[in-house]
Each structure stands twice: as structure tokens, then as C-alpha cells.
Design a protein around this motif. Structure first.
Motif, mmCIF file in Angstrom:
data_model
loop_
_atom_site.group_PDB
_atom_site.id
_atom_site.type_symbol
_atom_site.label_atom_id
_atom_site.label_comp_id
_atom_site.label_asym_id
_atom_site.label_seq_id
_atom_site.Cartn_x
_atom_site.Cartn_y
_atom_site.Cartn_z
ATOM 1 N N GLU A 250 9.829 -6.404 -6.774
ATOM 2 C CA GLU A 250 9.260 -5.071 -6.879
ATOM 3 C C GLU A 250 10.378 -4.036 -6.767
ATOM 4 O OE1 GLU A 250 5.049 -6.088 -4.543
ATOM 5 O OE2 GLU A 250 6.611 -4.907 -3.532
ATOM 6 N N VAL A 251 10.052 -2.788 -7.057
ATOM 7 C CA VAL A 251 11.001 -1.695 -6.878
ATOM 8 C C VAL A 251 10.540 -0.845 -5.701
ATOM 9 C CG1 VAL A 251 12.043 0.369 -7.889
ATOM 10 C CG2 VAL A 251 11.651 -1.659 -9.311
ATOM 11 N N HIS A 252 11.474 -0.578 -4.783
ATOM 12 C CA HIS A 252 11.183 0.233 -3.597
ATOM 13 C C HIS A 252 12.405 1.094 -3.316
ATOM 14 C CE1 HIS A 252 9.421 1.213 0.333
ATOM 15 N NE2 HIS A 252 10.652 1.088 0.824
ATOM 16 N N ASN A 253 12.204 2.397 -3.197
ATOM 17 C CA ASN A 253 13.308 3.329 -2.940
ATOM 18 C C ASN A 253 14.449 3.155 -3.947
ATOM 19 O OD1 ASN A 253 11.745 4.086 -0.793
ATOM 20 N ND2 ASN A 253 13.222 3.550 0.794
ATOM 21 N N GLY A 254 14.086 2.860 -5.188
ATOM 22 C CA GLY A 254 15.079 2.721 -6.246
ATOM 23 C C GLY A 254 15.823 1.398 -6.259
ATOM 24 N N LYS A 255 15.446 0.464 -5.377
ATOM 25 C CA LYS A 255 16.108 -0.831 -5.303
ATOM 26 C C LYS A 255 15.146 -1.947 -5.725
ATOM 27 C CE LYS A 255 18.892 0.796 -1.409
ATOM 28 N NZ LYS A 255 20.059 1.156 -2.231
ATOM 29 N N LYS A 256 15.682 -2.994 -6.315
ATOM 30 C CA LYS A 256 14.869 -4.160 -6.660
ATOM 31 C C LYS A 256 14.725 -5.011 -5.411
ATOM 32 C CE LYS A 256 16.241 -4.282 -11.526
ATOM 33 N NZ LYS A 256 17.231 -3.156 -11.517
ATOM 34 N N ILE A 257 13.482 -5.165 -4.965
ATOM 35 C CA ILE A 257 13.175 -5.887 -3.733
ATOM 36 C C ILE A 257 12.617 -7.262 -4.094
ATOM 37 C CG2 ILE A 257 11.830 -5.881 -1.604
ATOM 38 C CD1 ILE A 257 13.829 -3.586 -1.782
ATOM 39 N N ILE A 258 13.171 -8.292 -3.456
ATOM 40 C CA ILE A 258 12.654 -9.653 -3.640
ATOM 41 C C ILE A 258 12.244 -10.192 -2.278
ATOM 42 C CG2 ILE A 258 13.178 -12.005 -4.356
ATOM 43 C CD1 ILE A 258 15.229 -10.752 -6.321
ATOM 44 N N CYS A 259 10.945 -10.356 -2.089
ATOM 45 C CA CYS A 259 10.384 -11.009 -0.903
ATOM 46 C C CYS A 259 9.374 -12.018 -1.420
ATOM 47 C CB CYS A 259 9.727 -9.994 0.034
ATOM 48 S SG CYS A 259 8.967 -10.735 1.492
ATOM 49 N N ASN A 260 9.782 -13.270 -1.529
ATOM 50 C CA ASN A 260 8.964 -14.274 -2.214
ATOM 51 C C ASN A 260 9.075 -15.631 -1.511
ATOM 52 O OD1 ASN A 260 7.162 -14.568 -4.387
ATOM 53 N ND2 ASN A 260 8.708 -15.654 -5.592
ATOM 54 N N PRO A 261 8.757 -15.677 -0.215
ATOM 55 C CA PRO A 261 9.004 -16.888 0.575
ATOM 56 C C PRO A 261 8.053 -18.033 0.242
ATOM 57 C CG PRO A 261 7.833 -15.272 1.876
ATOM 58 C CD PRO A 261 8.186 -14.586 0.596
ATOM 59 N N LEU A 262 8.561 -19.254 0.430
ATOM 60 C CA LEU A 262 7.709 -20.432 0.273
ATOM 61 C C LEU A 262 6.732 -20.549 1.441
ATOM 62 C CD1 LEU A 262 6.960 -23.076 -1.188
ATOM 63 C CD2 LEU A 262 8.734 -24.207 0.189
ATOM 64 N N GLY A 263 7.242 -20.502 2.664
ATOM 65 C CA GLY A 263 6.372 -20.594 3.833
ATOM 66 C C GLY A 263 5.893 -22.005 4.109
ATOM 67 N N TYR A 264 4.877 -22.108 4.959
ATOM 68 C CA TYR A 264 4.362 -23.394 5.421
ATOM 69 C C TYR A 264 3.233 -23.903 4.521
ATOM 70 C CZ TYR A 264 6.591 -22.068 9.870
ATOM 71 O OH TYR A 264 7.474 -21.684 10.846
ATOM 72 N N VAL A 265 3.075 -25.220 4.486
ATOM 73 C CA VAL A 265 2.014 -25.860 3.701
ATOM 74 C C VAL A 265 0.660 -25.218 3.974
ATOM 75 C CG1 VAL A 265 0.741 -28.012 3.354
ATOM 76 C CG2 VAL A 265 3.237 -28.076 3.586
ATOM 77 N N LYS A 266 0.355 -24.986 5.227
ATOM 78 C CA LYS A 266 -0.965 -24.477 5.604
ATOM 79 C C LYS A 266 -1.220 -23.065 5.085
ATOM 80 C CE LYS A 266 0.773 -22.907 10.096
ATOM 81 N NZ LYS A 266 0.693 -23.090 11.572
ATOM 82 N N GLU A 267 -0.177 -22.375 4.616
ATOM 83 C CA GLU A 267 -0.314 -21.002 4.129
ATOM 84 C C GLU A 267 -0.416 -20.922 2.609
ATOM 85 O OE1 GLU A 267 2.458 -18.924 7.591
ATOM 86 O OE2 GLU A 267 3.406 -19.904 5.856
ATOM 87 N N TRP A 268 -0.231 -22.043 1.925
ATOM 88 C CA TRP A 268 -0.161 -22.010 0.466
ATOM 89 C C TRP A 268 -1.534 -21.820 -0.174
ATOM 90 C CZ3 TRP A 268 3.264 -27.009 -0.156
ATOM 91 C CH2 TRP A 268 4.526 -26.746 0.378
ATOM 92 N N VAL A 269 -1.517 -21.299 -1.392
ATOM 93 C CA VAL A 269 -2.751 -21.144 -2.169
ATOM 94 C C VAL A 269 -3.240 -22.504 -2.653
ATOM 95 C CG1 VAL A 269 -3.758 -20.117 -4.244
ATOM 96 C CG2 VAL A 269 -2.126 -18.805 -2.869
ATOM 97 N N THR A 270 -2.302 -23.380 -3.046
ATOM 98 C CA THR A 270 -2.651 -24.731 -3.494
ATOM 99 C C THR A 270 -2.062 -25.737 -2.511
ATOM 100 O OG1 THR A 270 -0.663 -25.239 -4.804
ATOM 101 C CG2 THR A 270 -2.340 -23.849 -5.847
ATOM 102 N N ASP A 271 -2.357 -27.006 -2.721
ATOM 103 C CA ASP A 271 -1.746 -28.053 -1.901
ATOM 104 C C ASP A 271 -0.691 -28.823 -2.691
ATOM 105 O OD1 ASP A 271 -3.327 -29.448 -3.669
ATOM 106 O OD2 ASP A 271 -4.549 -30.450 -2.149
#
Length: 286
Positions: A250-271
Motif C-alpha cells: 500500500e501507499v502511506h505518507n508517500g511511501k510504499k508500505i509492505i506488511c504481508n506476514p505469513l503468521g501462524y497456521v491457526k490464523e490462516w484463511v485456508t489450511d
């Protein structure tokens, strides 16, 4: 500061990840995941991979997974620690020992800016938190009490100094590197959240998970980091993780922001790990 390395060339493809938690997710899925991560990397065929912290718990595990992924993918990997990366026990020293083990590894960006090409430099460090993402809601004393009751860093992150002191130390190092490379465009990576708009704040504080998210806000990062980044227009990319919610780019304050963590299995949309790791991979073309 060690002399930065120049990769040469002009057009580059970078692939970024964060919060892979390879140890935890391998245990949950009952299989080793480094080959599947390497397969995802090879599909994208980047020139370099960046991982914004929390490869695993403790420096030695992080290094083992970093080396396995590099060997299996054939692609160099740049790493900065997350809070899990520097967790220490009585048997393996304090968190400075963990941090320094990672700093001294060939993959580390700590104190080692990496010249990517004629235009771009990659700057990174661990980052940390100083409660500024939560002080509008609670006093410092209340936040420290919450930390001691429910945040594992209170036991496993053993620095011998206050969180605010550690944050300031790292911010000073980063300020020096931003100043050093004002003639280049900067891609910046750390583990923690620099901007308050990315910090979770539940609208349902009565819900158990909503209560948890609101309690951990102070440990998500530092508004001072965001203020520092915004002082430098040549910092054009900002990569981080820590919270396990994916935003992509995304763009925030004129900068390209990347926040796209994998995280834990229990937090995923799929298995399905193959689906999730590809969703958590972000391509940057320079």
C-alpha cells in the motif's frame, strides 16, 4: 559500520516475507517447510529475498532455516530479527547474544546496508517497541503491568535495559544510515510497526480476541520510527510485519508500505501452506 556490498546491475526483483515462524508452523503441519518455501521462491525467481523477522524462535534456529532456504532456493536472503528471533533462555545467553549471532551472520542487514544497484540501498535492523502505540489509552505503569502478565517478551527478551532505551538505540543507528545514503533511494526493513494506522485496535473490546489485540498495541512498534522514516523522502519502501494481518503493498505518507506476514497456521484463511505462502509473498521490482 561494515562496508556495504554492491550487487551490480540495474533491474532487480526482490521477494519479501515476514513472520514465517518456520519452527511453529512445521510442528503444526507435522512436516518440514523449508523446501516448500524454497519452491515458492524459485517460482518467482527473485534476485534476493528479504525476511522481516520471526523466521523462528532464537538465533540458532533462525540461522539454520535461513541457510536451508538459501541452499534449497539458490537465492540469497537478507534478514532482520523479530522479537521471537532474540528470545533467550538461561541456557543460551541473553538477547544481546542472540542479536549479535544474527548480526554476524552473512544474511544480516544489522549495521550492514546492502547496495542493491546504482540507485537503491537496502537498510534494515530489528526495530523494537516503546509503548507509544498504546500510551494514548493507558499509562506506562499500566502497560508494563500488562506486559508482565501476558506478553512473552517479558520473560524471553532479556536486554538489561528498558524497551524505550533499546528503541532509541536502534533509531539512532538507523538515522545514521539514512543520513549516510541520502544520495540513494532506500528500501527499509524492520520487524515492528512504524505507523499507528497499522496497529490493531479492536472495535469489539468486549470480545476475548478484541481484548487481546488492544492489550498488545503497546508492544507492536514505535510511532517514533514512523516519524523518523517520514523525515527522509529518499526512504521509498518500508517493509515490516509483527502483527499477523496481511495488507500486501500500500501507499502511506508517500511511501510504499509492505506488511504481508505469513503468521501462524491457526490464523490462516485456508489450511493449505502452498496457498498461504504465496499469498504472503510480495514482489518488488526495482
Amino acid at each position: 559500520m561494515n562496508e556495504a556490498e554492491w550487487l551490480g546491475g540495474s533491474a532487480l526483483k526482490i521477494l519479501s516475507f515476514s513472520d514465517l515462524h518456520v519452527d511453529y508452523n512445521s510442528t503444526e503441519l507435522n512436516r518440514e517447510l523449508t523446501q516448500e518455501i524454497a519452491d515458492c521462491i524459485k517460482e518467482h525467481a527473485p534476485d534476493r529475498v528479504i525476511v522481516a523477522g520471526d523466521m523462528a524462535g532464537g538465533a540458532e534456529r533462525c540461522i539454520r532455516y535461513i541457510e536451508e532456504i538459501q541452499e534449497k532456493s539458490g537465492v540469497p536472503l537478507s534478514y532482520v530479527p523479530g522479537n521471537h528471533s532474540i528470545w533467550a533462555t538461561r541456557d543460551n545467553g541473553d538477547s544481546w547474544k542472540q542479536y549479535n549471532l544474527l548480526r554476524d551472520h552473512e544474511s544480516s542487514l544489522i549495521d550492514k546496508p546492502l547496495l542493491l544497484n546504482e540507485e537503491w540501498v537496502l537498510v534494515g535492523d530489528m526495530g523494537w517497541y516503546d509503548y507509544t502505540h498504546g500510551l494514548e489509552h493507558k499509562t506506562r505503569a499500566e502497560i508494563v503491568k500488562d506486559k508482565n502478565m501476558m506478553w512473552k517478551d517479558s520473560v524471553m527478551a532479556r536486554w538489561g535495559m528498558e524497551d524505550e532505551e533499546l528503541t532509541e538505540l536502534i533509531l539512532e543507528k538507523l538515522r545514521g544510515q539514512f543520513e549516510q545514503f541520502q544520495d540513494r533511494k532506500v528500501m527499509f526493513v524492520n520487524h515492528f510497526i512504524p505507523y499507528a494506522s497499522y496497529v490493531p485496535l479492536s472495535k469489539r473490546p468486549e470480545h476475548p480476541m478484541g481484548k487481546v489485540w488492544n492489550l498488545i498495541r503497546p508492544f507492536m512498534g514505535s510511532t517514533k520510527l514512523g516519524e523518523l522514516l517520514d523525515q527522509y523522502a529518499h526512504v521509498e519502501y518500508v517493509i515490516f510485519g509483527h502483527k499477523h494481518w496481511r495488507h500486501g503493498m500500500e501507499v502511506h505518507n508517500g511511501k510504499k508500505i509492505i506488511c504481508n506476514p505469513l503468521g501462524y497456521v491457526k490464523e490462516w484463511v485456508t489450511d493449505d501452506f502452498a496457498t498461504e505462502i504465496r499469498s504472503a509473498a510480495t514482489v518488488i521490482e526495482l
